[in-house]
Design a protein around this motif. Structure first.
Motif, PDB file in Angstrom:
ATOM      1  N   TRP A 808       0.844  -1.208   0.000  1.00  0.00           N
ATOM      2  CA  TRP A 808       0.000   0.000   0.000  1.00  0.00           C
ATOM      3  C   TRP A 808       0.873   1.249   0.000  1.00  0.00           C
ATOM      4  O   TRP A 808       0.610   2.200  -0.724  1.00  0.00           O
ATOM      5  N   ASP A 809       1.914   1.240   0.831  1.00  0.00           N
ATOM      6  CA  ASP A 809       2.800   2.400   0.885  1.00  0.00           C
ATOM      7  C   ASP A 809       3.416   2.665  -0.475  1.00  0.00           C
ATOM      8  O   ASP A 809       3.454   3.787  -0.966  1.00  0.00           O
ATOM      9  N   LEU A 810       3.917   1.558  -1.077  1.00  0.00           N
ATOM     10  CA  LEU A 810       4.567   1.691  -2.372  1.00  0.00           C
ATOM     11  C   LEU A 810       3.608   2.244  -3.408  1.00  0.00           C
ATOM     12  O   LEU A 810       3.958   3.101  -4.215  1.00  0.00           O
ATOM     13  N   LEU A 811       2.390   1.721  -3.346  1.00  0.00           N
ATOM     14  CA  LEU A 811       1.380   2.134  -4.318  1.00  0.00           C
ATOM     15  C   LEU A 811       1.154   3.634  -4.201  1.00  0.00           C
ATOM     16  O   LEU A 811       1.159   4.364  -5.193  1.00  0.00           O
ATOM     17  N   ALA A 812       0.988   4.074  -2.975  1.00  0.00           N
ATOM     18  CA  ALA A 812       0.754   5.501  -2.730  1.00  0.00           C
ATOM     19  C   ALA A 812       1.926   6.318  -3.268  1.00  0.00           C
ATOM     20  O   ALA A 812       1.762   7.342  -3.939  1.00  0.00           O
ATOM     21  N   GLU A 813       3.117   5.829  -2.986  1.00  0.00           N
ATOM     22  CA  GLU A 813       4.318   6.522  -3.409  1.00  0.00           C
ATOM     23  C   GLU A 813       4.372   6.637  -4.933  1.00  0.00           C
ATOM     24  O   GLU A 813       4.595   7.705  -5.493  1.00  0.00           O
ATOM     25  N   LEU A 814       4.149   5.490  -5.564  1.00  0.00           N
ATOM     26  CA  LEU A 814       4.193   5.456  -7.025  1.00  0.00           C
ATOM     27  C   LEU A 814       3.149   6.377  -7.630  1.00  0.00           C
ATOM     28  O   LEU A 814       3.402   7.096  -8.588  1.00  0.00           O
ATOM     29  N   GLU A 815       1.934   6.346  -7.016  1.00  0.00           N
ATOM     30  CA  GLU A 815       0.861   7.191  -7.529  1.00  0.00           C
ATOM     31  C   GLU A 815       1.239   8.655  -7.434  1.00  0.00           C
ATOM     32  O   GLU A 815       1.045   9.422  -8.364  1.00  0.00           O
ATOM     33  N   SER A 816       1.800   9.038  -6.282  1.00  0.00           N
ATOM     34  CA  SER A 816       2.135  10.454  -6.127  1.00  0.00           C
ATOM     35  C   SER A 816       3.287  10.823  -7.077  1.00  0.00           C
ATOM     36  O   SER A 816       3.322  11.911  -7.626  1.00  0.00           O
ATOM     37  N   ASN A 817       4.181   9.907  -7.308  1.00  0.00           N
ATOM     38  CA  ASN A 817       5.238  10.162  -8.298  1.00  0.00           C
ATOM     39  C   ASN A 817       4.642  10.447  -9.658  1.00  0.00           C
ATOM     40  O   ASN A 817       5.007  11.387 -10.341  1.00  0.00           O
ATOM     41  N   GLY A 818       3.715   9.597 -10.052  1.00  0.00           N
ATOM     42  CA  GLY A 818       3.073   9.747 -11.357  1.00  0.00           C
ATOM     43  C   GLY A 818       2.422  11.106 -11.475  1.00  0.00           C
ATOM     44  O   GLY A 818       2.570  11.811 -12.462  1.00  0.00           O
ATOM     45  N   ARG A 819       1.703  11.483 -10.428  1.00  0.00           N
ATOM     46  CA  ARG A 819       0.950  12.746 -10.489  1.00  0.00           C
ATOM     47  C   ARG A 819       1.863  13.947 -10.411  1.00  0.00           C
ATOM     48  O   ARG A 819       1.561  14.986 -10.970  1.00  0.00           O
ATOM     49  N   SER A 820       2.966  13.760  -9.714  1.00  0.00           N
ATOM     50  CA  SER A 820       3.832  14.923  -9.521  1.00  0.00           C
ATOM     51  C   SER A 820       4.663  15.220 -10.768  1.00  0.00           C
ATOM     52  O   SER A 820       5.383  16.166 -10.822  1.00  0.00           O
ATOM     53  N   ASP A 821       4.510  14.373 -11.747  1.00  0.00           N
ATOM     54  CA  ASP A 821       5.242  14.577 -12.987  1.00  0.00           C
ATOM     55  C   ASP A 821       4.409  15.475 -13.905  1.00  0.00           C
ATOM     56  O   ASP A 821       3.525  15.004 -14.589  1.00  0.00           O
ATOM     57  N   PRO A 822       4.615  16.787 -13.902  1.00  0.00           N
ATOM     58  CA  PRO A 822       3.703  17.722 -14.525  1.00  0.00           C
ATOM     59  C   PRO A 822       3.623  17.594 -16.055  1.00  0.00           C
ATOM     60  O   PRO A 822       2.543  17.618 -16.610  1.00  0.00           O
ATOM     61  N   ASP A 823       4.736  17.466 -16.703  1.00  0.00           N
ATOM     62  CA  ASP A 823       4.628  17.422 -18.158  1.00  0.00           C
ATOM     63  C   ASP A 823       5.168  16.109 -18.748  1.00  0.00           C
ATOM     64  O   ASP A 823       5.627  16.066 -19.862  1.00  0.00           O
ATOM     65  N   GLY A 824       5.129  15.125 -17.925  1.00  0.00           N
ATOM     66  CA  GLY A 824       5.571  13.812 -18.399  1.00  0.00           C
ATOM     67  C   GLY A 824       4.570  13.211 -19.361  1.00  0.00           C
ATOM     68  O   GLY A 824       3.498  13.753 -19.578  1.00  0.00           O
ATOM     69  N   ALA A 825       4.965  12.098 -19.912  1.00  0.00           N
ATOM     70  CA  ALA A 825       4.112  11.429 -20.901  1.00  0.00           C
ATOM     71  C   ALA A 825       2.761  11.022 -20.328  1.00  0.00           C
ATOM     72  O   ALA A 825       1.810  10.851 -21.062  1.00  0.00           O
ATOM     73  N   THR A 826       2.709  10.881 -18.998  1.00  0.00           N
ATOM     74  CA  THR A 826       1.477  10.380 -18.411  1.00  0.00           C
ATOM     75  C   THR A 826       0.386  11.425 -18.337  1.00  0.00           C
ATOM     76  O   THR A 826      -0.772  11.108 -18.239  1.00  0.00           O
ATOM     77  N   GLY A 827       0.796  12.703 -18.371  1.00  0.00           N
ATOM     78  CA  GLY A 827      -0.173  13.767 -18.139  1.00  0.00           C
ATOM     79  C   GLY A 827      -1.407  13.678 -19.010  1.00  0.00           C
ATOM     80  O   GLY A 827      -2.526  13.718 -18.517  1.00  0.00           O
ATOM     81  N   SER A 828      -1.184  13.484 -20.284  1.00  0.00           N
ATOM     82  CA  SER A 828      -2.321  13.479 -21.196  1.00  0.00           C
ATOM     83  C   SER A 828      -3.116  12.185 -21.122  1.00  0.00           C
ATOM     84  O   SER A 828      -4.175  12.061 -21.695  1.00  0.00           O
ATOM     85  N   LEU A 829      -2.550  11.246 -20.433  1.00  0.00           N
ATOM     86  CA  LEU A 829      -3.198   9.938 -20.435  1.00  0.00           C
ATOM     87  C   LEU A 829      -4.126   9.733 -19.259  1.00  0.00           C
ATOM     88  O   LEU A 829      -4.660   8.668 -19.050  1.00  0.00           O
ATOM     89  N   GLY A 830      -4.298  10.771 -18.452  1.00  0.00           N
ATOM     90  CA  GLY A 830      -5.231  10.621 -17.346  1.00  0.00           C
ATOM     91  C   GLY A 830      -4.489  10.397 -16.055  1.00  0.00           C
ATOM     92  O   GLY A 830      -3.257  10.300 -16.030  1.00  0.00           O
ATOM     93  N   PRO A 831      -5.211  10.331 -14.994  1.00  0.00           N
ATOM     94  CA  PRO A 831      -4.627  10.356 -13.670  1.00  0.00           C
ATOM     95  C   PRO A 831      -4.021   9.018 -13.233  1.00  0.00           C
ATOM     96  O   PRO A 831      -3.252   8.985 -12.284  1.00  0.00           O
TER      97      PRO A 831
END
Ligand code: ADP
Ligand code: MG
Length: 877
Positions: A808-831
């Motif tokens: 659970w901790d890791l998941l939370a960490e990974l999720e926040s990493n993903g979101r904190s990446d402002p203009d990364g490739a993931t941005g346009s792909l949703g949350p």
């Protein structure tokens, strides 16, 4: 017997078993070899007294198949041959096993009376039995037709014809070659005869459920085929049957007819018509879809588990049962016909009183088609006629109830046929004519006269005991009968003195003597002659009656079809009433709009009130592709199949389980599931999956409905995901396709498609968490599943609490990493953080993406988690 064989020297016995050449064959052996030579490819069952015997190799085969004892038999000249026999009265049961082993069985009967024959009894093969040409009622399932089919192939087209010789339904068509397999599946034949090209076209594994044969004489050419059909039907052209310009259809039909003629060994008066089926008006349902949707068979436990047909089938007569099955196998595209069917269901649904009444009457309707067909073929029994008459007796009631329900029915009375049978056939008639009790007194003058004579002679003999007692004064004298001496008078020893001179002694017993008298013999002769005459006349009267009833056959068949129709719409009304189904509104548009739909089969398995209903809305121009994500067991598969099943039900003319529904007619339902339960074997599964997916992309049209369940699962994550995406994009973008599509997937990455493709929409199966527990709500809601439930699943699988909590901790960490990446490739792909897995931004992400979660054992999962944890630590540090 035992003696003589014991005297045969061993050497000679052994030699005799091997060869019969150069030895004098017994007449019986010669007769057998002659008959066998005419049926080399059949298992020859020879009637000998109370047994059907097989010899030589046939005996070996039969002993193996039936698991019975193989013996040897003296065939003359010191030779012997293997022998295996079955009692004649259990022929039917054994026949079933022989033909389902794929054997062609020739039945050879005694054709002269053994009692009067000089030398050996005459014998002849009276018919050949194969799975597609069975007539024995005990071997037929009255809930479905028993079809014999034939297929011929030429270039890119095929001709396929099929007949049910128990009802004489005879249909042919021609179609594109690539539809041959699906058509065979729709027909569901017991046996198929193929020309070389058709045989080559079908794979070995297509032979599921039917016996497959090569055409013996090669294929009939179109000319010859046409001629044989014209000769059979006594017509100048094939135009009346609709296949005058369809040579392949005619060739297939002629092949069917030839095979039937060959097996029935004679003319086929009952085959009176042939129908050429058109392609138009039917929805295409291939065998893949039929199987995935569990229409006739369930995917799991084949026998017991519920099927769509089982859920629909509330029919009461064999006629209705067969028709319903046909309808389910061939859904329609014909709006008028469908609305007519739905009107019928609606009327019966509205009138519960007449509905119940009709069901009671339908229960009493026998198999009018098969009975009539036996009458036409002169193989009906007196009892069959009586049953037929009783069946016709239900017609007035059926007409009456249909009227009271406001249902239009084409059922008409056939009272003349019924009156004829009732006048001719005795009450409670026997299974065969000739015993003297099949024909009613008063029907035939000649028969009545002989009966009277016979009766008089019999009563003379019956009275003789009394008169003889009086005349001789022997009180204990008895008149009796046995097979060897016929009638006799028996006198006990103490009374022998009182026996008149004129009596003839015939037999001595311990306690007395048996005598005959000239008068007794005279009356005996009268009785016996009368018996023979009665048998002969009764048989001929019965045959005449059958012939006359056969004159009504076309009318009875037409009425039987109407009764079947009534049974089906009544049954669908009953199912609608039992399960709360509604009438779908059908139209020619391309939109599918179902409110509060339910899956009929899953619902009935779950029990009342437990199934969660869902809406479905799709159309070519707007919401074309629905991508459904959600954890395992959430209800994805159920939801997407439900859509297909409701469309299917609507297009056979049934009400459907929904609050309301508007359905644009669908030309074809495609299904494809990449689930592991499909076919064993990794690589080949994936191949099959891709081949079938390719077929969908080639054949679908704008009016098709595609249901894709977890495609791409049979390969690695990246491959599978890529293919799944590409397929969805193609369906969306190809101008020819644009068909309504439901796509269930465990690849959360697929949700990005909704952003890229304007007509793709995300749905997810709602899940709630209570105290850390996953609760499946089975509710479909908009939006893509945005988080993994893998950790929950890990907990359910028994991972230790410490690991889960760390996950659970890791998941939370990974999720926040993903979101904190402002203009990364993931941005346009949703949350969703999972989406970032494909961006390849970090080694942890890469490693995670490569894990095939669905194939991990709990132990591997732990190991993987430790490895990821380590990597994450490195990353962050
Ligand atoms: N709408 C529903 N209402 C009630 N139970 C459902 C519903 N949909 C699915 N289920 C239950 O959930 C089980 C799993 O459904 P399934 O469609 O196979 O899930 P998935 O494909 O998401 O793994 C079904 O066997 C059924 O018992
Ligand atoms: Mg599933």
């Amino acid at each position: 017997m035992a003696h003589s064989s014991a005297k045969v020297p061993d050497a000679e016995k052994a030699e005799g078993a091997v060869t019969t050449r150069n030895r004098r064959l017994s007449p019986g052996r010669r007769q057998y070899l002659d008959i066998k030579a005419q049926h080399p490819d059949a298992l020859l069952l020879v009637r000998m007294g109370d047994f059907y015997e097989t010899f030589d190799e046939d005996a070996q085969v039969m002993a193996d198949v039936l698991d019975i004892t193989l013996t040897a038999r003296d065939v003359g000249g010191g030779a012997s041959s293997p022998l295996a026999g079955i009692p004649y009265h259990s022929l039917e049961a054994y026949l079933g096993r022989l033909i389902s082993a794929g054997l062609k069985v020739a039945i050879c009967e005694q054709t002269s009376d053994p009692a009067t024959a000089k030398g050996i009894v005459d014998r002849a093969v009276v018919r050949l039995v194969t799975p597609g040409t069975v007539l024995e009622p005990g071997l037929l399932d009255n809930g479905r037709n028993n079809y014999l089919a034939a297929a011929v192939v030429d270039g890119g087209r095929a001709g396929i014809a099929y007949i049910d010789i128990t009802t004489s339904e005879f249909v042919t068509r021609d179609l594109p070659l690539d539809m041959l397999r699906d058509e065979l599946d729709a027909i569901g034949p017991a046996e198929v005869i193929l020309d070389v090209a058709a045989d080559q076209f079908l794979y070995e594994d297509d032979t599921t459920g039917y016996v497959r044969r090569r055409m013996t004489e090669g294929r009939l050419d179109a000319e010859l085929a046409g001629e044989r059909l014209r000769r059979h039907f006594k017509t100048a052209t094939l135009e009346p049957f609709g296949c005058d310009s369809k040579p392949l259809a005619a060739m297939a039909a002629a092949s069917v007819l030839e095979f039937v003629r060959e097996t029935q060994l004679g003319s086929l008066p009952q085959v009176t018509t042939l129908r050429t089926m058109s392609d138009a008006g039917y929805m295409m349902l291939d065998r893949r879809a039929r199987r995935d949707l569990e229409v006739f068979e369930s995917l799991g436990d084949r026998d017991k588990a519920p099927t769509l047909l089982g859920t629909l089938d509330q029919t009461r007569s064999p006629l209705g049962k067969r028709l319903l099955r046909e309808r389910v196998a061939r859904p329609l595209m014909d709006l008028d016909e469908l609305n007519k069917r739905l009107d019928g269901v609606a009327s019966w649904l509205a009138e519960s009183g007449p509905r119940a009444l009709a069901r009671d009457l339908l229960d009493k309707v026998p198999d009018l088609e098969r009975l009539t067909n036996r009458v036409r073929a002169f193989s009906a029994s007196p009892r069959d006629l009586a049953v037929l008459a009783r069946g016709l007796g239900q017609l007035p009631g059926l007409i009456e109830t249909a009227k009271s329900a406001g249902v239009e029915s084409g059922i008409t009375l056939i009272d003349d046929a019924r009156a004829l049978i009732e006048a001719a056939i005795a009450d409670d008639p026997p299974m065969s004519a000739g015993g003297g009790d099949a024909i009613r007194t008063g029907f035939d003058t000649e028969l009545d006269e002989i009966r009277t004579l016979s009766g008089e002679a019999k009563s003379y003999i019956a009275g003789l005991e009394t008169t003889a007692r009086e005349n001789t004064g022997i009180k204990t004298l008895k008149v009796g009968y046995n097979k060897v001496f016929g009638y006799y008078i028996e006198v006990s020893r103490p009374n022998l003195d009182a026996v008149p001179e004129t009596w003839d002694r015939r037999q001595s017993l311990v306690g007395g003597e048996r005598f005959i008298t000239p008068q007794l013999k005279e009356y005996e002769a009268k009785v016996l002659t009368a018996r023979d005459r009665i048998s002969e006349v009764e048989r001929s009267v019965f045959r005449r009656v059958c012939g006359e009833v056969a004159g009504y056959a076309d009318r009875i068949m037409a009425v039987a079809a109407e009764v079947a129709e009534m049974d089906v719409s009544n049954a669908l009304a009953q199912a609608a009433s039992d399960n709360g189904w509604v009438r779908p509104e059908l139209n020619d548009g391309d939109a599918l709009d179902i409110k509060a739909g339910r899956h009929p089969v899953v619902e009935s398995a779950l029990g009342p009130g437990r199934f969660v209903s869902n809406d479905i809305q799709l159309s070519s121009g707007d919401q074309q592709i629905a991508i459904i994500t959600g954890p395992n067991m959430a209800g994805k598969s159920t939801y997407i199949r439900q859509a297909a099943i409701l469309v299917l039900m609507a297009q056979i003319g049934s009400f459907i389980p929904a609050g309301s529904a508007s359905i644009g007619l669908v030309d074809r339902i495609f299904t494809r599931s990449g689930l592991a339960d499909d076919i064993a074997g990794g690589q080949s599964t994936f191949m099959v999956e891709m081949v079938e997916t390719a077929a969908i992309l080639h054949q679908a049209t704008r009016r098709s409905l595609i249901v894709l369940d977890e495609i791409g699962r049979g390969t690695s994550t990246y491959d599978g995901l890529s293919i799944a995406r590409a397929v969805a994009e193609h369906i969306h973008n190809s101008p020819r396709l644009g068909c309504k599509t439901l796509f269930a997937t465990h690849y959360h990455e697929m949700t990005t498609l909704a952003d890229l493709l304007p007509r793709a929409v995300n749905f997810q199966v709602a899940v709630s968490e209570e105290d850390g527990e996953v609760v499946f709500l089975h509710r479909i809601v908009p939006g893509g599943a945005d988080r993994s439930y893998g950790v929950h699943v890990g907990r359910l699988a028994g991972l230790p609490p410490a690991v889960i909590s760390r996950a659970w901790d890791l998941l939370a960490e990974l999720e926040s990493n993903g979101r904190s990446d402002p203009d990364g490739a993931t941005g346009s792909l949703g949350p969703a953080f999972q989406l970032s897995l494909l961006s390849g931004a970090s080694p942890v992400n890469d490693a995670l993406a490569e894990i095939d979660v669905s194939n991990l054992t709990p132990l591997q999962a732990i190991t993987e988690l430790y490895r990821l944890q380590e990597m994450a630590g490195r990353d962050n540090g």
